[in-house]
Write an enzyme that holds these catalytic residues in place. Structure first.
Site, PDB file in Angstrom:
ATOM      1  N   ASP A 421       0.869  -1.174   0.000  1.00 47.76           N
ATOM      2  CA  ASP A 421       0.000   0.000   0.000  1.00 47.76           C
ATOM      3  C   ASP A 421       0.910   1.229   0.000  1.00 47.76           C
ATOM      4  O   ASP A 421       1.584   1.508   0.993  1.00 47.76           O
ATOM      5  CB  ASP A 421      -0.887  -0.032   1.252  1.00 47.76           C
ATOM      6  N   HIS A 422       0.908   1.957  -1.118  1.00 48.53           N
ATOM      7  CA  HIS A 422       1.864   3.058  -1.267  1.00 48.53           C
ATOM      8  C   HIS A 422       1.581   4.207  -0.305  1.00 48.53           C
ATOM      9  O   HIS A 422       2.437   5.064  -0.093  1.00 48.53           O
ATOM     10  CB  HIS A 422       1.857   3.564  -2.714  1.00 48.53           C
ATOM     11  N   ARG A 423       0.393   4.258   0.289  1.00 46.90           N
ATOM     12  CA  ARG A 423       0.121   5.296   1.288  1.00 46.90           C
ATOM     13  C   ARG A 423       0.949   5.064   2.542  1.00 46.90           C
ATOM     14  O   ARG A 423       1.314   6.025   3.240  1.00 46.90           O
ATOM     15  CB  ARG A 423      -1.371   5.308   1.649  1.00 46.90           C
TER      16      ARG A 423
END
Length: 449
Positions: A421-423
């Site tokens: 999850d790039h967040r």
């Protein structure tokens, strides 16, 4: 006064359940703690206990009924001294006995799900829907919504007028606001596009899809609760979680040798080995240890803060008979031995396939492993299942040529792909984590030190 027995919320996300079986009948006396029914959720079959004592006056929902909403009355319990004539009165649940299912007088709407009741609040008095005038405009700006939904929508910056309500009479409740938040405000899109003069895309209807195939050329199999939940959660994950993927090849000859030694050392119980460690068990251990060494990747994204976990709780995807999937969780993997992981995984898998897991055994977790190697799959990418920020997809081990120094030799190689999850996990952090996983898989003895 008679008391309603309500469909319980057996997990924080449960909205509906199937009433599989009644274990009591009308006229039976029950005490607090007696098991009275079996409820099927999308993941498991669970027993429901009585919270009051009395006599079952009326069963309102017969066994075998599907999609019974949480907090819907399923039976009426008569108290001491009450006879069947009391059934004609309006029964109300006792707040002190069922605080999570409190209701107002019968003129107030029922809560649509467990979310509002879980805050210990009874729903507010029903608001009247807006009345249109002759020209089609509303005479009032009031929106048909619960106070909790209004507050949450305000905090999230959502326009209540753009949301559709799933509560009684179309009332907007907490679940509707949370759904809109999870979709990144997607509920507002139709209204915004309409103002911009752009039509929202219309999904192809079921009937239109059926017309693409000759009648009688297919069998129609209704979706069960698990399939609906998988479809909903995976769609939400793809739409709301920005995912990227990193892949490495791992030489697993040392891992296979260690597995053979560990299994050979297993004591016997009833003439059989007490445990049997699998390749997947060692991969689960490697992921847990890697997260303990790269703690910044052992996180959960929330809008207000990053949750960095103290332990690596690893979910393991288990395929179920007759299709379906569930992810039981091994808690604090980094603290457990390979034999403990193997025994726990065997127990969880067996009960998962019987739909006997408890909610706390498959909810939560900080990451997951999905292994399709036993099906001969070389490599693949797995979809992150929130609240996880990562998931490790494991392929099959196969003989491949590898370069060692300046020479080529044949080794057993397994490809693994980490979805991030790039967040919560940036590219460099994801690469650091998968490199640590590779190191532990290739030299697994380091996990036993």
């Amino acid at each position: 006064m008679p008391t309603n027995i309500l469909m319980p919320a057996l997990s924080p996300t449960m909205e509906k359940g199937n009433l599989a079986k009644w274990l009591v009948k009308e006229g039976d006396e029950v005490r607090s703690g007696d098991v009275i029914a079996e409820i099927e959720t999308d993941k498991a079959t669970m027993e429901v206990e009585a919270v009051d004592e009395g006599r079952i006056g009326k069963i309102m929902v017969p066994e075998g009924t599907v999609d019974v909403a949480v907090n819907e009355p399923i039976a009426i319990l008569l108290g001491e001294g009450e006879d069947d004539s009391a059934l004609t009165e309006t029964a109300k649940p006792k707040a002190e006995a069922q605080p999570k299912a409190a209701k107002t007088e019968s003129t107030a709407p029922e809560p649509s799900g467990p979310s509002e009741a879980a805050h210990g609040k009874a729903p507010a008095t029903e608001e009247k829907p807006k009345q249109p005038t002759a020209n089609g405009h509303d005479t009032s700006e009031r929106v048909f919504a619960s106070p909790l939904a209004r507050r949450l929508a305000k905090e999230a910056g959502l326009d209540l007028k753009a949301l559709s309500g799933s509560g009684p009479h179309g009332r907007i409740v907490k679940a509707d606001v949370e759904k809109a938040k999870a979709a990144g405000g997607a509920e507002k899109a139709p209204a915004q596009e309409a103002r911009a003069g752009v039509s929202a895309p219309t999904p192809v209807s079921d009937e239109a899809i059926r017309k693409l195939f000759p009648e009688g050329s297919y069998e129609e199999i209704p979706h069960d609760g698990m399939r609906k939940t998988i479809a909903r959660r995976m769609t939400e994950a793809r739409q709301t979680v920005p995912q990227f993927y990193v892949t490495v090849d791992c030489v697993i000859d040392d891992l296979l040798a260690l597995r053979e030694q560990v299994n050979a050392a297993a004591p016997e119980k009833d003439g059989k080995p007490a445990w049997k460690v699998s390749v997947n068990d060692i991969v689960v251990k490697a992921l847990g240890v890697a997260l303990s060494r790269v703690p910044d990747a052992n996180v959960t994204w929330t809008e207000g803060a990053m949750l960095r976990h103290k332990h690596a709780d690893v979910g393991v995807a288990v395929a179920l008979p007759n299709n379906g999937l569930i992810t039981p969780i091994i808690r604090a993997v980094e603290t457990k031995s390979l034999s403990a992981i193997a025994k726990e995984m065997k127990d969880l898998t067996a009960r998962a396939r019987e739909r006997k897991l408890k909610p706390e055994e498959y909810q939560g977790g900080t990451t997951a492993v999905s292994n399709l190697g036993m099906y001969g799959v070389k490599d693949f990418t797995a979809v992150i299942n929130p609240p996880h920020s990562t998931i490790l997809a494991v392929g099959a081990g196969e003989k491949r040529p590898v370069v060692v120094g300046s020479k080529i030799r044949v080794a057993t190689v397994m490809s693994v792909t980490l979805s991030c999850d790039h967040r919560a996990v940036d590219g460099a952090l994801g690469a650091t984590l998968v490199a640590e996983i590779k190191k532990l898989i290739e030299k697994p003895i380091a996990m036993l030190a």
